[in-house]
Write an enzyme that holds these catalytic residues in place. Sequence first.
Site, short mmCIF file in Angstrom:
data_model
loop_
_atom_site.label_atom_id
_atom_site.label_comp_id
_atom_site.label_asym_id
_atom_site.label_seq_id
_atom_site.Cartn_x
_atom_site.Cartn_y
_atom_site.Cartn_z
CG HIS A 148 -45.09 28.75 -39.45
ND1 HIS A 148 -45.78 28.97 -38.29
CD2 HIS A 148 -44.05 27.96 -39.12
CE1 HIS A 148 -45.20 28.35 -37.30
NE2 HIS A 148 -44.13 27.72 -37.77
CG ASN A 174 -53.72 25.29 -38.89
OD1 ASN A 174 -54.60 26.16 -38.93
ND2 ASN A 174 -52.93 25.14 -37.85
CG ASP A 214 -50.47 32.29 -34.37
OD1 ASP A 214 -51.29 31.58 -34.99
OD2 ASP A 214 -49.33 31.91 -34.11
CG LEU A 244 -61.84 31.40 -37.26
CD1 LEU A 244 -62.85 31.99 -38.24
CD2 LEU A 244 -62.07 31.94 -35.86
O1 DOR Z 1 -48.72 28.31 -31.81
C1 DOR Z 1 -49.18 28.04 -32.90
N1 DOR Z 1 -50.40 27.49 -33.03
N2 DOR Z 1 -48.47 28.30 -34.00
C2 DOR Z 1 -48.85 27.88 -35.22
O2 DOR Z 1 -48.14 28.11 -36.15
C3 DOR Z 1 -50.10 27.13 -35.40
C4 DOR Z 1 -51.03 27.40 -34.29
C5 DOR Z 1 -52.16 26.41 -34.21
O3 DOR Z 1 -52.78 26.12 -35.24
O4 DOR Z 1 -52.47 25.97 -33.10
ZN ZN Z 2 -47.44 29.89 -37.40
ZN ZN Z 3 -50.82 30.52 -36.76
#
Ligand code: DOR
Ligand code: ZN
Ligand code: ZN
Length: 393
Positions: free
Chosen positions: A139, A52, A267, A21
Amino acid sequence: EVLAADGLIALPGFVDLHTHLREPGREDTETIATGSAAAALGGYTAVFAMANTDPVADNAVVVEHVWRRGREVGLVDVHPVGAVTVGLAGQKLAELGTMAASAAGVRMFSDDGHCVADPLVMRRALEYSKALDVVIAQHAEEPRLTVGAQAHEGERAARLGLAGWPAAAEEAIVARDCLLAQHLSARLHVCHVSTAGTADVLAWAKQRAGGAGISAEVTPHHLLLTDERLASYDPVNKVNPPLRASTDVARLRTALAEGVIDCVATDHAPHAPQDKDCEWAAARPGMLGLQTALSVVVHTMVRSGLLDWRGVARVMSERPAEIAGLPDQGRPIAVGEPANLVLVDPEATWTVRGAELASIAENTPYEGMDLPARVVCTVLRGRVTAHEGRIRP
Ligand code: DOR
Ligand code: ZN
Ligand code: ZN
């Protein structure tokens, strides 16, 4: 007010175990408000917001902020995911207990976007999570095997001159963590399974533990898209883990149908134009998913006869609610209880336009595609949150 439901299918509201988000930190690409709107329009009544962010959700202050902001917006239950390690750096365990005991009541922890590479740190995280009765969502990537990797390792990446991301990087870490989790009787949820070999590892691990302890998700994009798309070098197709071969896609579909993979998780990864409309090597990985997930699942799983609507309810709602331990989601409505549900028009088709999606970012890989099935109405605890493509605040 009466809503016409002629010809529509009622399902329990969808639960997304894996959403990015971007609040706090990258509100230029998504906020809890815009992401919640995308979720409601996609048929979701609960989403799990990955850790993250900037600052990282590795403490009670950040997870409580996300949780409170989600409640203020009120369109979907926003459950913050806590980071497993401080700063997602993979070394020092974050205070999972403090986050679990906070107002946010965190039940799921993940270093998604990174990987807990050190087996001793992973072991301690699993032990801690078992004591707290929470879930570690990993992950699936051994980072030492993906240094510089840009695409699925294989013929196509070689031809395009893109450094390869081997399937073994995923399969090795999933096998390691399944073994560790089962040894410790802890709960492990495997994020975004992308290879046929990982499905084999999961089938083996689940059978050996009598089905307990291990769960897994697959993204809509890994059920539909292959690395054939990379020929254009369009960074909209860049994602971690990478788009794989058609043999992988076929196996992921059957694994989901058979329950080897438990559920679909988006995702959903919003990115700014400057991070996508650039060279392949410089682009950030990730794609939008919340508003297209149901349609992609219908296209790949229902139209192919692999899942019926009962199965859609299972992979989009029931199993994710069980995995995350949400008692009021993912099940039929009891008499007199406020409902979490979604009404779907199975016959509708629509054309995806990134600019028309509720997310601030527009990085959908389905731009211009005609997809089947449309969310007509989403209901959160008896209140309509989205109706015919519009938010009901
Ligand atoms: O493609 C991805 N984008 N994989 C991830 O593990 C993180 C995510 C992101 O936060 O953009
Ligand atoms: Zn991931
Ligand atoms: Zn992710």
